[in-house]
Enzyme design. Structure first.
Site, mmCIF file in Angstrom:
data_model
loop_
_atom_site.group_PDB
_atom_site.id
_atom_site.type_symbol
_atom_site.label_atom_id
_atom_site.label_comp_id
_atom_site.label_asym_id
_atom_site.label_seq_id
_atom_site.Cartn_x
_atom_site.Cartn_y
_atom_site.Cartn_z
ATOM 1 C CB CYS A 271 -0.922 0.014 1.212
ATOM 2 S SG CYS A 271 -2.018 -1.410 1.281
HETATM 3 C C1 BEZ Z 1 0.437 -4.655 1.775
HETATM 4 O O1 BEZ Z 1 -0.111 -3.615 1.460
HETATM 5 O O2 BEZ Z 1 1.640 -4.783 1.682
HETATM 6 C C2 BEZ Z 1 -0.347 -5.845 2.201
HETATM 7 C C3 BEZ Z 1 -1.527 -5.664 2.903
HETATM 8 C C4 BEZ Z 1 -2.224 -6.767 3.333
HETATM 9 C C5 BEZ Z 1 -1.751 -8.047 3.049
HETATM 10 C C6 BEZ Z 1 -0.577 -8.201 2.320
HETATM 11 C C7 BEZ Z 1 0.137 -7.105 1.892
#
Ligand code: BEZ
Length: 209
Positions: A45
């Site tokens: 994210c």
């Molecule tokens: C991420 O944004 O890195 C992420 C969020 C939830 C699960 C896996 C990755």
């Protein structure tokens, strides 16, 4: 209920990093991209929000506003902004909706319980100037999105809204387009004065109008 192509984009009022806003008022007559991501302070994210911030001028060139959503509170969003800047070199320059009660997420069906009960999936809604949903995408948490692809899609959506054309596989702005089957050959000659090539009776190609 799922939000489908052609539906009016549901309206809402919510807290964001740029203050409380009403979605339809904020959007006005622009196009908009509304996208969700699972949580704050997560690695993929962080990269996504930096990528969108870097492309803000490209979205603006397409008269398109961008707005993100995550189910964390706005205080977390503000604390996370420093990390986004530090890691990606781009500061958050668009509103990020805080949706801790999942009100907006549920309105747009962004929580898919068989993927996660608590976090939103990576949903994308492209909404036209008329507030109608033009495109939806759903990615899992583990896969970051390609926002250049989103720009490409918006180019196609905006072009095909103006002309009776469709865009072929892997099309990019400026390349030849397809005349939609509903247009007769006779009509096509008038509408597309640069002419067309009929590769098949149903597959007629013309230069980018
Ligand atoms: C991420 O944004 O890195 C992420 C969020 C939830 C699960 C896996 C990755």
């Amino acid at each position: 209920m799922a939000v489908r192509l052609g539906d009016e984009a549901p309206d809402f009022t919510a807290e964001t990093t740029e203050g409380r806003l009403n979605f339809h008022q904020w959007k006005g007559a622009s196009w908009a991209v509304l996208f969700s991501h699972p949580r704050d302070f997560t690695p993929v994210c962080t990269t996504e929000l930096g990528a969108v911030a870097a492309l803000k001028p490209d979205f603006a060139a397409r008269e398109t506003k961008v707005i993100g959503l995550s189910v964390d509170p706005v205080e977390d969003h503000h604390r996370w902004k420093g990390d986004i800047m530090e890691v990606t070199g781009h500061s958050l320059n668009f509103p990020l909706i805080a949706d801790p009660d999942r009100r907006v997420a549920n309105l747009y069906d962004m929580v898919h319980p068989n993927a996660s009960d608590t976090a939103t999936v990576r949903s994308v809604f492209v909404i036209g100037a008329d507030n109608k949903v033009k495109l939806t995408l759903t990615y899992p948490a583990s896969t970051g999105r390609n926002f250049q692809e989103l720009l490409r899609v918006i180019d196609s959506l905006q072009l095909t809204a103006r002309h009776s054309v469709a865009t072929p596989a892997d099309w990019k702005q400026g390349e030849d387009v397809i005349i939609v089957p509903a247009v007769s050959d006779e009509d096509a000659k008038k509408r597309f004065p640069r002419g067309f090539v009929a590769k098949k009776p149903y597959l007629r190609v013309t230069p980018h109008p």
